[in-house]
Write a protein that holds these residues in place. Sequence first.
Motif, PDB file in Angstrom:
ATOM      1  N   THR A 108       0.785  -1.054  -0.020  1.00 20.59           N
ATOM      2  CA  THR A 108       0.011  -0.202   0.215  1.00 20.59           C
ATOM      3  C   THR A 108       1.190   1.068   0.159  1.00 20.59           C
ATOM      4  N   ARG A 109       1.904   1.094  -0.752  1.00 24.36           N
ATOM      5  CA  ARG A 109       2.872   2.210  -0.935  1.00 24.36           C
ATOM      6  C   ARG A 109       2.763   2.769   0.298  1.00 24.36           C
ATOM      7  N   GLY A 110       3.511   1.663   0.819  1.00 28.57           N
ATOM      8  CA  GLY A 110       4.088   2.504   2.530  1.00 28.57           C
ATOM      9  C   GLY A 110       3.252   2.244   3.712  1.00 28.57           C
ATOM     10  N   LYS A 111       2.362   2.502   3.162  1.00 28.07           N
ATOM     11  CA  LYS A 111       0.879   3.191   4.416  1.00 28.07           C
ATOM     12  C   LYS A 111       0.277   2.029   5.016  1.00 28.07           C
ATOM     13  N   GLY A 112       0.932   0.923   5.262  1.00 32.85           N
ATOM     14  CA  GLY A 112      -0.536  -0.058   4.578  1.00 32.85           C
ATOM     15  C   GLY A 112      -1.052  -0.371   6.167  1.00 32.85           C
ATOM     16  N   ASN A 113       0.084   0.221   6.743  1.00 38.84           N
ATOM     17  CA  ASN A 113      -0.929   0.446   8.234  1.00 38.84           C
ATOM     18  C   ASN A 113      -2.480   1.494   8.961  1.00 38.84           C
ATOM     19  N   SER A 114      -2.171   2.377   7.699  1.00 42.52           N
ATOM     20  CA  SER A 114      -3.379   3.191   8.207  1.00 42.52           C
ATOM     21  C   SER A 114      -4.744   2.759   7.471  1.00 42.52           C
ATOM     22  N   VAL A 115      -4.066   1.683   6.797  1.00 42.66           N
ATOM     23  CA  VAL A 115      -5.660   0.961   6.162  1.00 42.66           C
ATOM     24  C   VAL A 115      -6.447   0.365   7.073  1.00 42.66           C
ATOM     25  N   VAL A 116      -7.853   0.652   7.168  1.00 45.43           N
ATOM     26  CA  VAL A 116      -8.608  -0.206   8.246  1.00 45.43           C
ATOM     27  C   VAL A 116      -9.608  -0.869   7.007  1.00 45.43           C
ATOM     28  N   THR A 117      -9.588  -1.728   7.534  1.00 47.17           N
ATOM     29  CA  THR A 117     -10.146  -2.902   7.329  1.00 47.17           C
ATOM     30  C   THR A 117     -12.173  -3.177   7.777  1.00 47.17           C
ATOM     31  N   LEU A 118     -12.405  -3.595   6.352  1.00 51.79           N
ATOM     32  CA  LEU A 118     -14.132  -3.278   7.124  1.00 51.79           C
ATOM     33  C   LEU A 118     -14.191  -4.392   8.389  1.00 51.79           C
ATOM     34  N   PRO A 119     -13.999  -4.970   8.893  1.00 54.77           N
ATOM     35  CA  PRO A 119     -14.235  -6.110  10.521  1.00 54.77           C
ATOM     36  C   PRO A 119     -13.660  -4.583  11.545  1.00 54.77           C
ATOM     37  N   GLN A 120     -12.118  -3.766  11.061  1.00 55.93           N
ATOM     38  CA  GLN A 120     -11.273  -3.166  11.882  1.00 55.93           C
ATOM     39  C   GLN A 120     -11.916  -1.958  12.211  1.00 55.93           C
ATOM     40  N   LEU A 121     -13.539  -1.556  11.054  1.00 53.07           N
ATOM     41  CA  LEU A 121     -14.048  -0.228  10.885  1.00 53.07           C
ATOM     42  C   LEU A 121     -15.110  -0.519  11.942  1.00 53.07           C
ATOM     43  N   PHE A 122     -15.973  -1.522  12.091  1.00 53.86           N
ATOM     44  CA  PHE A 122     -16.898  -1.965  12.434  1.00 53.86           C
ATOM     45  C   PHE A 122     -16.127  -2.737  14.126  1.00 53.86           C
ATOM     46  N   GLY A 578       9.398  -3.604  -6.360  1.00 48.64           N
ATOM     47  CA  GLY A 578       7.833  -3.581  -6.189  1.00 48.64           C
ATOM     48  C   GLY A 578       7.568  -2.515  -5.735  1.00 48.64           C
ATOM     49  N   ASP A 579       7.816  -1.470  -5.542  1.00 45.26           N
ATOM     50  CA  ASP A 579       8.168   0.031  -5.623  1.00 45.26           C
ATOM     51  C   ASP A 579       6.439   0.509  -4.013  1.00 45.26           C
ATOM     52  N   PRO A 580       6.878  -0.190  -2.899  1.00 46.87           N
ATOM     53  CA  PRO A 580       6.330  -0.079  -1.972  1.00 46.87           C
ATOM     54  C   PRO A 580       6.207   1.007  -1.423  1.00 46.87           C
ATOM     55  N   MET A 581       7.382   2.297  -1.134  1.00 49.20           N
ATOM     56  CA  MET A 581       6.900   3.449  -0.794  1.00 49.20           C
ATOM     57  C   MET A 581       6.608   3.996  -1.785  1.00 49.20           C
ATOM     58  N   GLY A 582       6.819   4.292  -2.883  1.00 52.29           N
ATOM     59  CA  GLY A 582       6.702   5.227  -3.655  1.00 52.29           C
ATOM     60  C   GLY A 582       5.396   5.447  -5.180  1.00 52.29           C
ATOM     61  N   LYS A 583       5.415   5.438  -6.074  1.00 52.26           N
ATOM     62  CA  LYS A 583       4.385   5.640  -7.450  1.00 52.26           C
ATOM     63  C   LYS A 583       5.031   4.932  -8.879  1.00 52.26           C
ATOM     64  N   ALA A 584       5.315   4.504  -8.529  1.00 51.29           N
ATOM     65  CA  ALA A 584       6.064   3.629 -10.181  1.00 51.29           C
ATOM     66  C   ALA A 584       5.157   2.683 -10.219  1.00 51.29           C
ATOM     67  N   SER A 585       4.609   1.761  -9.811  1.00 54.65           N
ATOM     68  CA  SER A 585       4.137   1.125 -10.433  1.00 54.65           C
ATOM     69  C   SER A 585       2.306   1.311 -10.467  1.00 54.65           C
ATOM     70  N   LEU A 586       2.903   1.375 -11.925  1.00 56.78           N
ATOM     71  CA  LEU A 586       1.860   2.206 -13.185  1.00 56.78           C
ATOM     72  C   LEU A 586       1.784   0.978 -14.326  1.00 56.78           C
ATOM     73  N   PRO A 587       0.815   1.506 -15.286  1.00 59.15           N
ATOM     74  CA  PRO A 587       0.607   0.844 -16.325  1.00 59.15           C
ATOM     75  C   PRO A 587       1.312   2.308 -17.554  1.00 59.15           C
ATOM     76  N   VAL A 588       1.944   1.349 -18.190  1.00 59.95           N
ATOM     77  CA  VAL A 588       2.992   2.262 -18.992  1.00 59.95           C
ATOM     78  C   VAL A 588       1.352   1.725 -20.953  1.00 59.95           C
ATOM     79  N   TRP A 589       1.029   3.370 -20.597  1.00 59.18           N
ATOM     80  CA  TRP A 589      -0.847   3.519 -21.180  1.00 59.18           C
ATOM     81  C   TRP A 589       0.076   3.832 -22.189  1.00 59.18           C
ATOM     82  N   ASP A 590       1.000   3.603 -23.024  1.00 57.52           N
ATOM     83  CA  ASP A 590       1.337   3.929 -24.436  1.00 57.52           C
ATOM     84  C   ASP A 590       1.786   2.446 -25.037  1.00 57.52           C
ATOM     85  N   THR A 591       1.797   1.750 -24.249  1.00 60.27           N
ATOM     86  CA  THR A 591       2.545   0.134 -24.881  1.00 60.27           C
ATOM     87  C   THR A 591       0.682  -0.780 -24.227  1.00 60.27           C
ATOM     88  N   ILE A 592       0.730  -1.189 -25.395  1.00 58.84           N
ATOM     89  CA  ILE A 592      -0.982  -1.939 -25.339  1.00 58.84           C
ATOM     90  C   ILE A 592      -0.235  -3.804 -26.218  1.00 58.84           C
TER      91      ILE A 592
END
Length: 644
Positions: A108-122, A578-592
């Motif tokens: 989660t791009r280095g923010k995994g512990n900020s995620v609130v799961t559905l059961p956790q929310l309840f 896997g770029d867990p801290m950044g934003k490099a995990s992206l589609p290469v839009w012009d290569t299909i």
Amino acid sequence: APSANSNMAESVTVIAWALLSTCLFGTVNSEKPNVLFIVVDDLAPYFQQYGYPSITPNLGRLAADSVQFQKAYVSVSVCAPSRTAFLTGLRPDTTQVWTIGPYFRNTTRGKGNSVVTLPQLFRMNGYNVTGSGKIFHPGTASGGVSPSEGGGDMCPTQSTTQSCSHRPGVNEVGSWTEPYWFCDHYTNDTVQSPAMQQWPCSLHGSPASKDAVYTWPSCGGGCVQNSTCVACFQACGTWGQQGTWDACDCPDECYPEGLIADQTIKILKSKAEAADKKPWFHALGFKRPHLTYRAPKKYFDMYDINAITLPVHRYPSPSAPSISYSHSCESDNHAAVELDVGSALYGPGMEAMAALQCNNTIVQRTTAFNGTNESYIEINVDDQAVKDLRLAYYAVISFMDSQLGRVLDTLKETGLDSNTIITFIGDHGYQTGEKGEWAKINLFELANRIPMYVHVPDMVSSSGSSWGRGVKVDAVVESVDLYVTLADLAGLSLPKLPFAGETLRGLLSSTISTQPRNKTWALSQWPRRPSCVRNHGCLDGHGNPYELLPDQAVMGYRLRTDDWAYIAWFKFNWGIGGDPMGKASLPVWDTIYARELYDHRGDVGDMHSGETYEWDNVVAAPDNTALVAMLHKQLVAAIHTGLA
């Protein structure tokens, strides 16, 4: 690795959110609705209520008291990433969980512990939150210490060994109020749980006892088979044996589904008898119809093998690109050697990597999974074997349905049905030989479409109209919509996260079957390993993708609208490590590498949905040029919702 300061900052963020939530939500009381959240592994809508053969009277009961969604879709057609998506409400490109293996708390791009799961929310809102069976994919995918054991997002900040020292407090991450009750299965009749495997941290009391007490500290407990069950399977000749299916004359409670139902009934009765009447959230996860197809013989006897039909199309469509198929082989309808995708992905001189033959072994009833423990099936050309497998899949659905009926009976008998929201979904779709495909792991309709039911009790305010009972809704919806829907129905505010879903409240009325929504599409994706298409020396959808480069360079995205399914297979940049801290995990839009377009006009979601309507790939038809351009633009915009 993150610094101590960054870890401290994240902990402060979590604590701040927890304290804020206490102020926002206040004290929860008995006026809040309870929630029974049901997930079934590998369940496509292959049963009576959706026009398929499986005999499911108890799903019929649920359908008569709920809204049934005809066009509901998952984010990824395999267990762990699909479950991560609907349990967090976030798209796979947000959590960076595209396969079985990675744990969203570590990505989660280095923010995994900020995620609130559905059961956790309840849980954070004062609910008593429990779970039984398979909810999170077990093992490392949810914080476990082995690939398939434990985990369950129990106490991610307390321990790296999952021996939780105490119940997570409101200011801690973690999904459950009580230790999670695991129940999975191996492919040899043995149930799988920390208790069955006798982990020392799994329970308090006698090992191998279903009456053991699950308290903190714990790494979770779970189901246990007694000696009578073991003896029954031994007498049947299946104990410890591999195989795609078997039908032993053993009691229901010898199988995971019976044990999961037993535990759920026990939990529901305890909640009904609780003195404080605290609102509760219980997650119930049935394992089957996941392979292997094993159930008591009486459920197989419900079906006549002579009435089982064969798929309309037995082999892949020649109009679809080979990258679409998880079981595409040189002996199917494609050209003997296709090098286009292989050459593009691997570069000059590496074309052979994409042209390896896969094994077209005919799977008979006693055949192990091609000599491995992996639960996949190759293209099957034997009519009797296909019928046997289809009958077995229908039979284990009927078995699951019978156990669901026991749970529904308990809700009614205890009076809990009057104030309990019920949701029911499959964790992804499934294929039983259509176009040569078995199981999941692709972007076709049948692998991504799921059954979905939502029942809302009358005690929940419906803004002037009654809740739907026996209503079928044709609007396109997604499994990730359930997170925000349940929060809405329970009156819970959402944390500030990039949720992918939209509340379904407006579709749950008894008087309005469809209603305009901001999101009128569903987005699914698949991280293709091209060599797995050609050579089943690997199983697509497993492991950390960035560790498999260059054999993990493609991401397919599917946009499903009311009338069309549009698919584009992009080159994908996984980023360094896997770029867990950044934003490099992206589609290469012009290569299909490939595109697909399927016309679903007139599709009512019955047995022909995945074959009749997804046989002809019409993306290259001249009349569709403008349509393809419009859908591609819409697809790119949808993908960006997960890149926030």
